[in-house]
Design an enzyme around this catalytic site. Structure first.
Site, PDB file in Angstrom:
ATOM      1  N   ASP A  60       0.847  -1.184   0.000  1.00 51.61           N
ATOM      2  CA  ASP A  60       0.000   0.000   0.000  1.00 51.61           C
ATOM      3  C   ASP A  60       0.886   1.239   0.000  1.00 51.61           C
ATOM      4  O   ASP A  60       1.729   1.402   0.888  1.00 51.61           O
ATOM      5  CB  ASP A  60      -0.886  -0.032   1.249  1.00 51.61           C
ATOM      6  CG  ASP A  60      -1.859   1.121   1.341  1.00 51.61           C
ATOM      7  OD1 ASP A  60      -1.769   2.062   0.523  1.00 51.61           O
ATOM      8  OD2 ASP A  60      -2.714   1.089   2.242  1.00 51.61           O
ATOM      9  N   VAL A  61       0.693   2.129  -0.974  1.00 52.35           N
ATOM     10  CA  VAL A  61       1.546   3.318  -1.055  1.00 52.35           C
ATOM     11  C   VAL A  61       1.375   4.230   0.162  1.00 52.35           C
ATOM     12  O   VAL A  61       2.225   5.084   0.416  1.00 52.35           O
ATOM     13  CB  VAL A  61       1.295   4.126  -2.344  1.00 52.35           C
ATOM     14  CG1 VAL A  61       1.784   3.360  -3.561  1.00 52.35           C
ATOM     15  CG2 VAL A  61      -0.171   4.526  -2.477  1.00 52.35           C
ATOM     16  N   ASN A  83       1.774   7.350  -9.569  1.00 51.21           N
ATOM     17  CA  ASN A  83       0.486   7.217 -10.240  1.00 51.21           C
ATOM     18  C   ASN A  83      -0.596   6.565  -9.388  1.00 51.21           C
ATOM     19  O   ASN A  83      -1.776   6.696  -9.695  1.00 51.21           O
ATOM     20  CB  ASN A  83       0.718   6.395 -11.527  1.00 51.21           C
ATOM     21  CG  ASN A  83      -0.555   5.899 -12.151  1.00 51.21           C
ATOM     22  OD1 ASN A  83      -1.313   6.673 -12.726  1.00 51.21           O
ATOM     23  ND2 ASN A  83      -0.798   4.596 -12.045  1.00 51.21           N
ATOM     24  N   TYR A 147     -12.053  12.650  -4.063  1.00 53.89           N
ATOM     25  CA  TYR A 147     -11.195  12.453  -5.230  1.00 53.89           C
ATOM     26  C   TYR A 147     -10.765  13.802  -5.807  1.00 53.89           C
ATOM     27  O   TYR A 147      -9.576  14.043  -6.054  1.00 53.89           O
ATOM     28  CB  TYR A 147     -11.947  11.639  -6.293  1.00 53.89           C
ATOM     29  CG  TYR A 147     -11.112  11.298  -7.494  1.00 53.89           C
ATOM     30  CD1 TYR A 147     -10.128  10.314  -7.419  1.00 53.89           C
ATOM     31  CD2 TYR A 147     -11.289  11.951  -8.710  1.00 53.89           C
ATOM     32  CE1 TYR A 147      -9.353   9.983  -8.526  1.00 53.89           C
ATOM     33  CE2 TYR A 147     -10.527  11.632  -9.822  1.00 53.89           C
ATOM     34  CZ  TYR A 147      -9.562  10.655  -9.729  1.00 53.89           C
ATOM     35  OH  TYR A 147      -8.790  10.342 -10.822  1.00 53.89           O
TER      36      TYR A 147
END
Length: 253
Positions: A60-61, A83, A147
């Site tokens: 998980d980033v 990204n 978002y």
């Protein structure tokens, strides 16, 4: 335009599918010597078949331990494409749960911070970094608060990092796609309904959505976005930094 990244070492996050996978493949084809690929989907990472040396980092980033591990393994970077991101569950602010807000912010902003911090720490002088934002960070649409807010933040992160990196000629830019035919649509209820109307014909569903949403009447492919990212990472954009390239077929006009 043909890009030449011969002998370069690169990092790509969200590398197992969509735009990330397209950029990883394009970099390999352009001569990159070594790719560090990061994604939560370990199986898809392992299934990638690229024509260069590859280090796979599944995780998980937004997990700082992942980036601690990558930094400890070392290796200077010439290129980074950051990204990884998620769309989240569509809902207006009044009906949005705090958990849904935090989930998107965790990946799209916290994860971007951790990956950008690692890239800046490991960057060679004159390195190039590109961040995936979105036109949703520039144009307001209802129901995508987390978002849109996170992607607006990514654009500003690119500007600040560009100014911080400039003394070492490290360039940092963002790309803000509009509609792209990737798996990010698969969990969107509107698209699920459209797909059902067309008996599962994805190409037709994407085309209908694009015709309604963009002046140019079409969405981009992941491969098209990949070529635009390679431009931002190449010497052809050598004086461009702190910019956001909007690639949306005119959606934001």
């Amino acid at each position: 335009m043909r890009f030449d990244f011969t002998g370069k070492r690169a990092l790509v996050t969200g590398a197992a599918s969509g735009i990330g996978a397209a950029v990883a493949k394009a970099l390999a084809q352009a001569g990159v010597m070594h790719l560090v690929l990061v994604d939560l989907d370990e199986a898809r990472l392992e299934a990638m078949n690229l024509s260069c040396d590859v280090s796979l980092q599944a995780g998980d980033v937004a997990d700082e331990a992942l980036w601690d591990r990558i930094e400890k393994e070392g290796g200077a970077l010439d290129i980074a494409f950051l990204n990884a991101g998620i769309a989240g569950t569509p809902a207006p602010f009044a009906k949005l749960s705090f958990d849904d807000w935090r989930k998107v912010i965790s990946v799209n902003l916290n994860g971007m911070f951790l990956s950008l911090r690692c890239a800046m720490r490991q960057a060679n002088d004159a390195a190039a970094i590109a961040l995936t934002a979105s036109v949703a960070g520039a144009k307001a649409e209802p129901g995508i608060g987390p978002y849109g807010a996170s992607k607006a933040g990514v654009m500003q992160m690119a500007k600040i990092a560009a100014k911080e990196g400039a003394p070492r000629r490290i360039r940092v830019n963002a790309i803000a796609p509009g509609g792209v035919d990737t798996a990010i649509w698969d969990d969107v209820p509107f698209f699920e309904n459209l797909l059902a109307e067309h008996q599962g014909d994805r190409a037709t569903a994407i085309a209908e959505m694009a015709q309604a949403a963009t002046p140019m009447g079409r969405f981009q492919t992941a491969d098209e976005i990949a070529q635009q990212v390679l431009f931002l990472l190449s010497e052809a954009s050598g004086t461009i930094t702190g910019a956001t390239l909007v690639s949306d077929g005119g959606y934001s006009l």
